[in-house]
Design an enzyme around this catalytic site. Structure first.
Site, PDB file in Angstrom:
ATOM      1  N   CYS A 269      -5.048  13.185  13.123  1.00  0.00           N
ATOM      2  CA  CYS A 269      -5.662  11.883  12.911  1.00  0.00           C
ATOM      3  C   CYS A 269      -5.526  11.111  14.205  1.00  0.00           C
ATOM      4  O   CYS A 269      -4.922  11.600  15.155  1.00  0.00           O
ATOM      5  CB  CYS A 269      -5.023  11.135  11.744  1.00  0.00           C
ATOM      6  SG  CYS A 269      -3.387  10.548  12.098  1.00  0.00           S
TER       7      CYS A 269
ATOM      8  N   ARG B 216      -4.590  10.481   4.443  1.00  0.00           N
ATOM      9  CA  ARG B 216      -3.562  11.516   4.517  1.00  0.00           C
ATOM     10  C   ARG B 216      -2.589  11.466   3.343  1.00  0.00           C
ATOM     11  O   ARG B 216      -2.030  12.483   2.956  1.00  0.00           O
ATOM     12  CB  ARG B 216      -2.767  11.349   5.811  1.00  0.00           C
ATOM     13  CG  ARG B 216      -3.513  11.724   7.067  1.00  0.00           C
ATOM     14  CD  ARG B 216      -2.548  11.562   8.214  1.00  0.00           C
ATOM     15  NE  ARG B 216      -1.230  12.005   7.774  1.00  0.00           N
ATOM     16  CZ  ARG B 216      -0.788  13.234   7.866  1.00  0.00           C
ATOM     17  NH1 ARG B 216      -1.518  14.151   8.422  1.00  0.00           N
ATOM     18  NH2 ARG B 216       0.407  13.540   7.410  1.00  0.00           N
TER      19      ARG B 216
ATOM     20  N   ARG C 199      -0.196  15.271  12.660  1.00  0.00           N
ATOM     21  CA  ARG C 199       0.768  14.874  11.622  1.00  0.00           C
ATOM     22  C   ARG C 199       0.954  16.034  10.674  1.00  0.00           C
ATOM     23  O   ARG C 199       0.326  16.087   9.627  1.00  0.00           O
ATOM     24  CB  ARG C 199       0.289  13.615  10.902  1.00  0.00           C
ATOM     25  CG  ARG C 199       0.389  12.395  11.798  1.00  0.00           C
ATOM     26  CD  ARG C 199      -0.300  11.212  11.205  1.00  0.00           C
ATOM     27  NE  ARG C 199       0.495  10.498  10.221  1.00  0.00           N
ATOM     28  CZ  ARG C 199       0.093   9.378   9.636  1.00  0.00           C
ATOM     29  NH1 ARG C 199      -1.077   8.871   9.909  1.00  0.00           N
ATOM     30  NH2 ARG C 199       0.874   8.769   8.747  1.00  0.00           N
ATOM     31  N   PRO C 200       1.817  16.976  11.052  1.00  0.00           N
ATOM     32  CA  PRO C 200       2.000  18.162  10.224  1.00  0.00           C
ATOM     33  C   PRO C 200       2.683  17.841   8.889  1.00  0.00           C
ATOM     34  O   PRO C 200       3.240  16.753   8.708  1.00  0.00           O
ATOM     35  CB  PRO C 200       2.900  19.051  11.081  1.00  0.00           C
ATOM     36  CG  PRO C 200       3.516  18.184  12.107  1.00  0.00           C
ATOM     37  CD  PRO C 200       2.664  16.964  12.244  1.00  0.00           C
ATOM     38  N   VAL C 201       2.619  18.799   7.969  1.00  0.00           N
ATOM     39  CA  VAL C 201       3.274  18.635   6.668  1.00  0.00           C
ATOM     40  C   VAL C 201       4.275  19.768   6.444  1.00  0.00           C
ATOM     41  O   VAL C 201       4.595  20.115   5.309  1.00  0.00           O
ATOM     42  CB  VAL C 201       2.254  18.581   5.500  1.00  0.00           C
ATOM     43  CG1 VAL C 201       1.491  17.271   5.506  1.00  0.00           C
ATOM     44  CG2 VAL C 201       1.289  19.751   5.553  1.00  0.00           C
TER      45      VAL C 201
ATOM     46  N   ILE D  83       7.832   7.482  16.941  1.00  0.00           N
ATOM     47  CA  ILE D  83       7.479   8.204  15.713  1.00  0.00           C
ATOM     48  C   ILE D  83       6.187   9.020  15.886  1.00  0.00           C
ATOM     49  O   ILE D  83       6.125  10.178  15.503  1.00  0.00           O
ATOM     50  CB  ILE D  83       7.304   7.228  14.520  1.00  0.00           C
ATOM     51  CG1 ILE D  83       8.514   6.316  14.384  1.00  0.00           C
ATOM     52  CG2 ILE D  83       7.023   7.989  13.231  1.00  0.00           C
ATOM     53  CD1 ILE D  83       9.767   6.957  13.866  1.00  0.00           C
TER      54      ILE D  83
ATOM     55  N   ASP E 205       4.629   0.942  12.063  1.00  0.00           N
ATOM     56  CA  ASP E 205       3.462   0.240  11.537  1.00  0.00           C
ATOM     57  C   ASP E 205       3.409  -1.228  11.988  1.00  0.00           C
ATOM     58  O   ASP E 205       2.440  -1.927  11.679  1.00  0.00           O
ATOM     59  CB  ASP E 205       3.435   0.310   9.999  1.00  0.00           C
ATOM     60  CG  ASP E 205       3.009   1.690   9.499  1.00  0.00           C
ATOM     61  OD1 ASP E 205       2.565   2.527  10.322  1.00  0.00           O
ATOM     62  OD2 ASP E 205       3.119   1.938   8.282  1.00  0.00           O
TER      63      ASP E 205
ATOM     64  N   ARG F 139      -8.793  -0.391   4.629  1.00  0.00           N
ATOM     65  CA  ARG F 139      -7.915   0.581   3.991  1.00  0.00           C
ATOM     66  C   ARG F 139      -6.577  -0.036   3.631  1.00  0.00           C
ATOM     67  O   ARG F 139      -5.925   0.395   2.682  1.00  0.00           O
ATOM     68  CB  ARG F 139      -7.646   1.761   4.942  1.00  0.00           C
ATOM     69  CG  ARG F 139      -8.815   2.693   5.113  1.00  0.00           C
ATOM     70  CD  ARG F 139      -8.390   3.906   5.906  1.00  0.00           C
ATOM     71  NE  ARG F 139      -7.104   4.357   5.443  1.00  0.00           N
ATOM     72  CZ  ARG F 139      -6.182   4.934   6.198  1.00  0.00           C
ATOM     73  NH1 ARG F 139      -6.404   5.157   7.471  1.00  0.00           N
ATOM     74  NH2 ARG F 139      -5.028   5.303   5.709  1.00  0.00           N
TER      75      ARG F 139
ATOM     76  N   LYS G 294       0.839  -1.208   0.000  1.00  0.00           N
ATOM     77  CA  LYS G 294       0.000   0.000   0.000  1.00  0.00           C
ATOM     78  C   LYS G 294       0.869   1.252   0.000  1.00  0.00           C
ATOM     79  O   LYS G 294       0.648   2.167  -0.790  1.00  0.00           O
ATOM     80  CB  LYS G 294      -0.880  -0.010   1.250  1.00  0.00           C
ATOM     81  CG  LYS G 294      -1.579   1.321   1.508  1.00  0.00           C
ATOM     82  CD  LYS G 294      -2.489   1.274   2.712  1.00  0.00           C
ATOM     83  CE  LYS G 294      -1.867   1.765   3.983  1.00  0.00           C
ATOM     84  NZ  LYS G 294      -1.748   3.222   4.070  1.00  0.00           N
ATOM     85  N   ASN G 295       1.862   1.292   0.876  1.00  0.00           N
ATOM     86  CA  ASN G 295       2.640   2.527   1.024  1.00  0.00           C
ATOM     87  C   ASN G 295       3.602   2.789  -0.137  1.00  0.00           C
ATOM     88  O   ASN G 295       4.194   3.854  -0.215  1.00  0.00           O
ATOM     89  CB  ASN G 295       3.405   2.532   2.351  1.00  0.00           C
ATOM     90  CG  ASN G 295       2.477   2.796   3.526  1.00  0.00           C
ATOM     91  OD1 ASN G 295       1.289   3.078   3.334  1.00  0.00           O
ATOM     92  ND2 ASN G 295       3.010   2.704   4.728  1.00  0.00           N
TER      93      ASN G 295
HETATM   94  C1  UD1 Z   1       4.306   7.064   6.386  1.00  0.00           C
HETATM   95  C2  UD1 Z   1       3.453   5.836   6.175  1.00  0.00           C
HETATM   96  C3  UD1 Z   1       2.834   5.380   7.485  1.00  0.00           C
HETATM   97  C4  UD1 Z   1       3.934   5.209   8.536  1.00  0.00           C
HETATM   98  C5  UD1 Z   1       4.813   6.436   8.632  1.00  0.00           C
HETATM   99  C6  UD1 Z   1       6.029   6.236   9.534  1.00  0.00           C
HETATM  100  C7  UD1 Z   1       2.693   6.146   3.894  1.00  0.00           C
HETATM  101  C8  UD1 Z   1       1.545   6.419   2.963  1.00  0.00           C
HETATM  102  N1  UD1 Z   1       2.420   6.143   5.196  1.00  0.00           N
HETATM  103  O1  UD1 Z   1       3.418   8.092   6.856  1.00  0.00           O
HETATM  104  O2  UD1 Z   1       2.160   4.154   7.270  1.00  0.00           O
HETATM  105  O3  UD1 Z   1       3.327   4.974   9.798  1.00  0.00           O
HETATM  106  O4  UD1 Z   1       5.319   6.798   7.334  1.00  0.00           O
HETATM  107  O5  UD1 Z   1       6.797   5.173   9.079  1.00  0.00           O
HETATM  108  O6  UD1 Z   1       3.798   5.873   3.463  1.00  0.00           O
HETATM  109  N2  UD1 Z   1       6.287  14.985  10.512  1.00  0.00           N
HETATM  110  C9  UD1 Z   1       6.423  16.343  10.748  1.00  0.00           C
HETATM  111  N3  UD1 Z   1       6.401  17.204   9.681  1.00  0.00           N
HETATM  112  C10 UD1 Z   1       6.249  16.787   8.399  1.00  0.00           C
HETATM  113  C11 UD1 Z   1       6.120  15.396   8.151  1.00  0.00           C
HETATM  114  C12 UD1 Z   1       6.145  14.530   9.230  1.00  0.00           C
HETATM  115  O7  UD1 Z   1       6.541  16.764  11.896  1.00  0.00           O
HETATM  116  O8  UD1 Z   1       6.229  17.632   7.488  1.00  0.00           O
HETATM  117  C13 UD1 Z   1       6.323  14.007  11.643  1.00  0.00           C
HETATM  118  C14 UD1 Z   1       5.048  13.201  11.790  1.00  0.00           C
HETATM  119  O9  UD1 Z   1       4.089  13.897  12.557  1.00  0.00           O
HETATM  120  C15 UD1 Z   1       5.558  11.962  12.476  1.00  0.00           C
HETATM  121  C16 UD1 Z   1       6.954  11.757  11.856  1.00  0.00           C
HETATM  122  O10 UD1 Z   1       7.310  13.043  11.332  1.00  0.00           O
HETATM  123  O11 UD1 Z   1       5.687  12.178  13.857  1.00  0.00           O
HETATM  124  C17 UD1 Z   1       7.049  10.738  10.766  1.00  0.00           C
HETATM  125  O12 UD1 Z   1       5.998  10.943   9.842  1.00  0.00           O
HETATM  126  P1  UD1 Z   1       6.086  10.563   8.302  1.00  0.00           P
HETATM  127  O13 UD1 Z   1       7.258   9.704   8.032  1.00  0.00           O
HETATM  128  O14 UD1 Z   1       5.923  11.800   7.499  1.00  0.00           O
HETATM  129  O15 UD1 Z   1       4.769   9.691   8.141  1.00  0.00           O
HETATM  130  P2  UD1 Z   1       3.904   9.602   6.834  1.00  0.00           P
HETATM  131  O16 UD1 Z   1       4.792   9.808   5.660  1.00  0.00           O
HETATM  132  O17 UD1 Z   1       2.674  10.433   6.976  1.00  0.00           O
END
Ligand code: UD1
Length: 416
Positions: A116, A92, A121-123, A326, A304, A396, A22-23
């Site tokens: 969530c 997301r 989970r900021p971007v 994480i 995960d 999902r 999926k990922n």
């Molecule tokens: C991806 C996976 C998810 C997995 C996660 C961690 C996909 C579609 N999903 O989610 O299944 O649980 O990796 O292995 O691949 N963060 C920030 N700022 C940002 C981005 C992230 O602070 O701009 C933080 C997040 O809140 C979290 C950490 O960084 O605490 C890791 O998140 P991230 O690796 O981005 O997770 P996803 O890519 O959303």
């Protein structure tokens, strides 16, 4: 609403085939936005998230054609470079359209994901990276409005390791002018699979799988055929289920090299594991030994897989410490497992799990995708009947879960 009814107490035995990841599938589907030529994908898992991504791309004007186990995507033109709140809130990973849309159309409107169940989970890292490449991003009414003429390569040092952040920036950089260097990049195998697909489309990428990825932008990309890698989390989930129930299973079509940390922990728990190319066999002939885990970015132990290992620890010999580094709120399954008789104490980001001889079936509630998988494993080892509510989370991310577990001898059914 659908529920899962499990009558536990039977060891898993038999063979199942692992599905596509999926990922990996989700970012790779977004890569179709980068070219007007067709992207033909094989080994796509049949999952709600994959259909949701198909729907999202379809809304933008991408042609989506499903075939048995695959899909061809063609973005001849992009009519509407927008990802609405309604879709982003259910998945997301929709935020993965941001980088490719900006690179291809010079504009994108993508909803902010919001919180969530497993925490904020900021971007910000996605945004910071795109801005470094010359994009302007304004936040208005809950949406990111991004514009750029042509993105320019940049050196981007990410403040933390983010998987989708790395993928978004990599997809933006392949069409940017000049060279982009991503430092502190995520090393997850899914990032490597995406890089492989982009390379097949004509991109120039070096270092995917390390923490420094170098991308030389090209003018345009072409179509490609790509086979999505096997799902390492699905693989690990079935292995953990077999270990917890004292079973013996074979998984075919897997990628054993992508889940070393999980395999190592299962061995530590006392499982006998044999690997023959893409087949993994696991046999557990006694109650598992307690094993502690601490989640970390790849190649560390995957967050995960945390809920599934908590389930394993609930019936292990001894006490296991499970530390989540994480996500800040990823222990909701612990409270549900307590309803099944597990002995778990939460201390900050660590769960202290004292193994008990047996769990007892009860009604429980799934809170997120992997938490649900942990509850399924707990239900499989519990005595009597466990009913899991809100299993839409499972749909999902796990293809044909009841069917596959049923094939392994589990007594499991979906009830309305
Ligand atoms: C991806 C996976 C998810 C997995 C996660 C961690 C996909 C579609 N999903 O989610 O299944 O649980 O990796 O292995 O691949 N963060 C920030 N700022 C940002 C981005 C992230 O602070 O701009 C933080 C997040 O809140 C979290 C950490 O960084 O605490 C890791 O998140 P991230 O690796 O981005 O997770 P996803 O890519 O959303």
């Amino acid at each position: 609403m659908d529920k899962l009814r499990i009558t536990g107490g039977r060891p898993l035995e038999g063979e199942v085939r692992v599905s596509g990841a999926k990922n990996a599938a989700l970012p790779i589907m977004c890569a179709a936005l980068l070219t007007e030529r067709p992207l033909a994908l094989a080994n796509l898992p049949q999952l709600r998230d994959v259909s949701t991504m198909g729907k999202l791309l379809g809304q933008m004007g991408v042609g989506v054609e499903r075939r048995d186990g695959g899909m061809t995507l063609q973005a001849s033109e992009i009519r509407e470079p927008t990802a609405t709140y309604e879709l982003v809130k259910t998945m997301r990973a929709s935020v993965l359209v941001l980088g490719p849309l900006l690179a291809r159309c010079g504009q994108a409107k993508v909803s902010l994901p919001g919180g969530c169940a497993i925490g904020a989970r900021p971007v910000d890292q996605h945004v910071k990276g795109l801005e470094a490449m010359g994009a302007t991003i304004a936040i208005e009414h809950g949406y990111m409005h991004a514009t750029a003429s042509r993105l320019r390569g940049a050196r981007i040092v990410m403040d933390l390791v983010t998987v989708t952040g790395t993928e978004n920036l990599m997809m933006a950089a392949v069409l940017a002018e000049g060279e982009t260097v991503l430092e502190n990049a995520a090393r997850e195998p899914e990032v490597v699979d995406l890089a492989r697909c982009l390379t097949a489309m004509g991109a120039s990428i070096e270092g995917a799988g390390s923490d420094k990825i170098r991308i030389r932008g090209v003018r345009s990309l072409g179509g490609a055929e790509h086979r999505v890698m096997p799902d390492r989390i699905e693989t690990g989930t079935y292995l953990a289920a077999a270990a917890a129930t004292g079973g013996s299973i074979r998984l075919t079509g897997a990628a054993p090299e992508s889940l070393e940390a999980t395999l190592e922990k299962l061995r530590e728990a006392g499982a006998r594991i044999e690997i023959n190319q893409s087949t993994i066999s696991l046999e557990m002939s006694h109650r598992p030994d307690a094993v502690g885990v601490r989640t970390a970015p790849y190649p560390g132990f995957a967050t995960d897989m945390q809920a599934q290992f908590m389930a394993l620890a609930t019936v292990a010999r001894g006490t296991a410490l499970i530390t989540e580094t994480i996500f800040e709120n990823r222990f909701m399954h612990a409270l549900e497992m307590q309803r099944l008789g597990a002995d778990i104490k939460l201390e900050g980001n660590t769960a202290v799990v004292k193994g008990v001889e047996r769990l007892q079936g009860a009604k429980v509630m799934a809170t997120d995708l992997r938490a649900s998988a942990g509850l399924v494993i707990a239900g499989l080892v519990a005595e009597g009947e466990t009913v899991i509510d809100r299993i839409y989370h499972l749909d999902r991310g796990y293809e044909a879960l009841e069917k596959k577990l049923g094939a392994l001898g589990a007594r499991i059914e979906r009830v309305s």
